[in-house]
Structure formats: C-alpha cells, structure tokens
Motif scaffolding. Structure first.
Motif, short mmCIF file in Angstrom:
data_model
loop_
_atom_site.label_atom_id
_atom_site.label_comp_id
_atom_site.label_asym_id
_atom_site.label_seq_id
_atom_site.Cartn_x
_atom_site.Cartn_y
_atom_site.Cartn_z
N SER A 126 13.10 3.85 9.01
CA SER A 126 11.89 4.13 9.91
C SER A 126 10.63 3.56 9.53
O SER A 126 10.71 3.06 8.32
N LYS A 127 9.57 3.64 10.24
CA LYS A 127 8.34 3.04 9.94
C LYS A 127 7.81 3.72 8.45
O LYS A 127 7.62 4.82 8.67
N LEU A 128 7.40 3.03 7.64
CA LEU A 128 6.85 3.62 6.63
C LEU A 128 5.29 3.67 6.52
O LEU A 128 4.67 2.38 7.17
N THR A 129 4.68 4.76 6.34
CA THR A 129 3.11 4.69 6.48
C THR A 129 2.49 4.78 5.04
O THR A 129 2.89 6.12 4.33
N PHE A 130 1.75 4.04 4.59
CA PHE A 130 1.13 3.90 3.33
C PHE A 130 -0.16 4.43 3.18
O PHE A 130 -1.07 4.58 4.27
N GLY A 131 -0.11 5.02 1.92
CA GLY A 131 -1.66 5.55 1.50
C GLY A 131 -2.28 4.22 1.03
O GLY A 131 -1.69 3.11 0.88
N THR A 132 -3.71 4.52 0.76
CA THR A 132 -4.40 3.13 0.29
C THR A 132 -4.12 2.75 -1.32
O THR A 132 -4.77 1.70 -1.79
N GLY A 133 -3.14 3.54 -1.82
CA GLY A 133 -3.06 3.26 -3.31
C GLY A 133 -3.92 3.85 -4.45
O GLY A 133 -5.12 4.08 -4.28
N THR A 134 -3.23 4.24 -5.17
CA THR A 134 -4.06 4.59 -6.79
C THR A 134 -3.81 3.56 -7.91
O THR A 134 -2.73 3.28 -8.09
N ARG A 135 -5.04 3.10 -8.29
CA ARG A 135 -5.04 2.07 -9.29
C ARG A 135 -4.67 2.95 -10.65
O ARG A 135 -5.57 3.77 -11.02
N LEU A 136 -3.60 2.82 -11.34
CA LEU A 136 -3.38 3.60 -12.68
C LEU A 136 -3.95 2.60 -13.75
O LEU A 136 -3.46 1.27 -13.99
N GLN A 137 -5.01 3.00 -14.58
CA GLN A 137 -5.10 1.95 -15.89
C GLN A 137 -4.90 2.82 -17.21
O GLN A 137 -5.42 3.94 -17.22
N VAL A 138 -4.30 2.02 -17.81
CA VAL A 138 -3.81 2.47 -19.37
C VAL A 138 -4.31 1.96 -20.30
O VAL A 138 -4.30 0.72 -20.44
N THR A 139 -5.31 2.73 -20.99
CA THR A 139 -6.02 2.55 -22.10
C THR A 139 -5.21 2.65 -23.60
O THR A 139 -4.51 3.55 -23.64
N LEU A 140 -5.50 1.77 -24.54
CA LEU A 140 -4.98 1.85 -25.82
C LEU A 140 -5.68 3.23 -26.57
O LEU A 140 -6.74 3.52 -26.32
#
Lengths: 111, 111
Positions: free
Chosen positions: A97-111
């Motif tokens: 079926s049609k997938l409805t997407f969110g706007t996305g979450t940018r994950l930043q991983v820091t050292l």
C-alpha cells in the motif's frame, strides 16, 4: 488522510542509545516502517512492525509501538558514527500500500 | 538480489523543458511507486502501480507529469514542461509483501 510527524533533530554521543519518535494519525495504518537515508542515497528499509505487535527487536534496533497513542519509536543501542543519517518513519494501511512518510529526524552522532 | 535501478542519477534542465526518468524494479515485485522528495522533506507519493495498472495517482500533477509501466515491469516518469518547483529527488520503489525498497533516486535541478 494519514499524517506522520517526527522531531527534526537528535544529537547523541557515540556509544549512547538513540531514541527517535514518530506519531501518526490514522488508526487504520497497520504497517509501520523505519527507513534510513544517508546523504545522496535512497532510502534503506531498516525494520518494520505490524500493528498487532507492541515491540520488535532486530540486533541493535528496537521498535516500540503504542497503538492507543499512535506513537512509534526506534531505539538504536550503542549508537555509532555510521548511524548518522536521516531516519524516516512511514505508515501504510496494508501490504503493498501507499506509504506516508514523516519529515525525517536527522541523527547526529558525536564523539 | 539486484535492487531497484534508476537512471539517470542527476539531471539539470531549464524550465519549460521536458525530462524523463527510468526505473527497473526488483524482479517479481508487482507494486511500483514513484515518490518526489523535496529537499528537507519526506518523500511524497506521486503514483503507485500494481502490475501495469494505476492504483493511486491522486497526488500526480497530471497537467505536466505522466507515468507508465508497460508490461508491468519497467516504468518511466515524465515531466513536460518542467517548473522550478519540480527540483527534487525522484525516487522509485518496488514492493512485494511488506515494505518498499527504494532506488538511489534521480536528482533533478530545474534552472
């Protein structure tokens, strides 16, 4: 129609756990997906959960579903720098079926 | 197993010109989708095919966009004439049961 929402940004330290949240509006969405998108690439299907499940674990990934609140989360254990990407939640009423997407979450991983 | 193939990867055209994108889905996948992803947003469905029939084209701007899937395999998406706001990544995906598998996308820039 379906509306999927996510927070825009999350920053975590390497080795910590990341939790990315998503809410959806349509209770008829029975298939819920998590996708990962790295710069300049297409979307990679990470995992999915059916609405008759509360939890699904796949190696470092754990998906939790609260059907009552229409809330989905993705937990990444022991987050690595290679996990830095945009994560999309998507909802669908059925297979193929049609997938409805969110706007996305940018994950930043820091050292 | 080969993934979803798309071409070209990049395309730059002037407004009012026409452009076409090609997609070859995963073998055996009856469902094919075209999504548009504008920078900073989640993918939005343009059209969904089941074999060579259209399932959903409600979000396709039919005055300028067209798509076909001859013989239920490869698909072509065309824009004629292009507008500046058509600048986006065009993603093709295919599905058999659960989830959709995406190609690398075609990045279109309209100048």
């Amino acid at each position: 129609g379906e509306d999927v929402e996510q927070s825009l940004f999350l920053s975590v330290r390497e080795g910590d756990s990341s939790v990315i949240n998503c809410t959806y509006t349509d209770s008829s969405s029975t298939y819920l997906y998590w996708y990962k998108q790295e710069p300049g690439a297409g979307l990679q299907l990470l995992t999915y959960i059916f609405s008759n499940m509360d939890m699904k674990q796949d190696q470092r990934l754990t998906v939790l579903l609260n059907k009552k609140d229409k809330h989905l989360s993705l937990r990444i254990a022991d987050t690595q720098t290679g996990d830095s990407a945009i994560y999309f939640c998507a909802a669908a009423p059925g297979t193929a079926s049609k997938l409805t997407f969110g706007t996305g979450t940018r994950l930043q991983v820091t050292l | 197993e080969a993934g979803v193939a798309q071409s070209p990867r990049y395309k730059i055209i002037e407004k009012r010109q026409s452009v076409a994108f090609w997609c070859n889905p995963i073998s055996g996948h009856a469902t094919l989708y075209w999504y548009q992803q504008i920078l900073g947003q989640g993918p939005k469905l343009l059209i969904q095919f089941q074999n060579n029939g259209v399932v959903d084209d409600s979000q396709l701007p039919k005055d300028r966009f067209s798509a076909e899937r001859l013989k239920g395999v490869d698909s072509t998406l065309k824009i004629q004439p292009a507008k500046l706001e058509d600048s986006a990544v065009y993603l093709c995906a295919s599905s058999f049961l659960s989830g959709a598998f995406f190609g690398q996308g075609t990045r279109l820039t309209v100048v």
